[in-house]
Design a protein around this motif. Structure first.
Motif: not given
Length: 253
Positions: A208-209, A182-184, A173-180, A196-202
């Motif tokens: 995004a930047v 992130a659900e992936q 929920a914390a990640f999705m609050a930043q970017a939808a 959780a896939d920390i590599y994908q999140l990174a």
């Protein structure tokens, strides 16, 4: 190429030749179990003399002692303006344009991220646990490098893999609050938790930047017991170091 230990990881990325980088493994040091053997963390309960010897062994492959950080899962960035380390800084990333100044982060499941630009004018080392990652440590490090993000190269070092990183719904929920999107990166489990896939999140945060040149992200510290320390797997354990610097020694670059 610098004289890195054969067990260390060297980023396979298109960085300029004068950018030097490495990530240690748990192999080749003097620490005893449960820190066997190349533990570089001085805050985990290991024999201080063993840690000092391991850090000495690391320094033999570096142009200067690394700028160690007191990592707290924050988004604090340390700007390094001198090549010689003489203090431990409370931060979770460091950035420098100073030749021969070594940026370093320590990990044992959290993601170590190394960054440089295509011209090799600036480098950064980032400690990205899930809290820092969610709070914006990557975005802050990219901003601190003060070059167009599209010119940056990123390398994702060894971290807890997507089949081993079980988290609660509050992390998702914390990640999705930043970017939808992130659900992936979260796979639901029957117990109500998520992998959780920390590599994908990174990668999502980097892209995004504007950072599109992303390498690495293929290891799992939890499952590769022989090569990597893992806090999630072992609890009391050592720490590995990911280092990067701008070299002026062209014979070793």
């Amino acid at each position: 190429m610098s004289s890195f230990d054969s067990s260390w990881l060297v980023p396979d990325w298109p960085a300029p030749a004068h950018i030097q980088a490495c990530c240690t493994t748990r192999l080749g040091g003097v620490s005893q179990a449960p820190f066997a053997s190349f533990n570089l963390g001085d805050h985990v309960g290991d024999d201080p003399l063993a840690v000092a010897e391991n850090r000495h062994l690391l320094s033999l492959a570096l142009p200067n002692p690394p700028h160690w950080l007191a990592q707290t899962h924050s988004t604090e960035i340390k700007m390094i303006t001198t090549p010689t380390a003489n203090a431990v800084f409370p931060a979770d990333a460091s950035v420098t344009r100073m030749p021969e100044a070594v940026c370093v982060v320590m990990t044992a499941d959290c993601l170590p991220l190394l960054l440089t630009d295509q011209q090799g004018t600036v480098v950064a080392a980032v400690h990205a646990g899930w809290r820092g990652l969610c709070d914006g440590i990557i975005e802050r490090a990219v901003q601190a490098m003060a070059v167009p993000a599209t010119t940056l190269l990123a390398w994702l070092g060894p971290a807890i893999g997507p089949k081993a990183f079980e988290v609660g719904a509050e992390v998702r929920a914390a990640f999705m609050a930043q970017a939808a999107e992130a659900e992936q990166a979260f796979t639901p489990q029957q117990n109500g938790k998520y992998l959780a896939d920390i590599y994908q999140l990174a990668r999502q945060r980097l892209q995004a930047v504007g950072v599109s040149h992303i390498s690495g992200g293929t290891h799992c510290t939890v499952t590769d017991r022989e090569r990597f320390f893992s806090y999630r797997r072992d609890g009391q354990t050592g720490r590995m170091a990911s280092c990067i610097w701008i070299s002026t020694n062209l014979t070793s670059a």
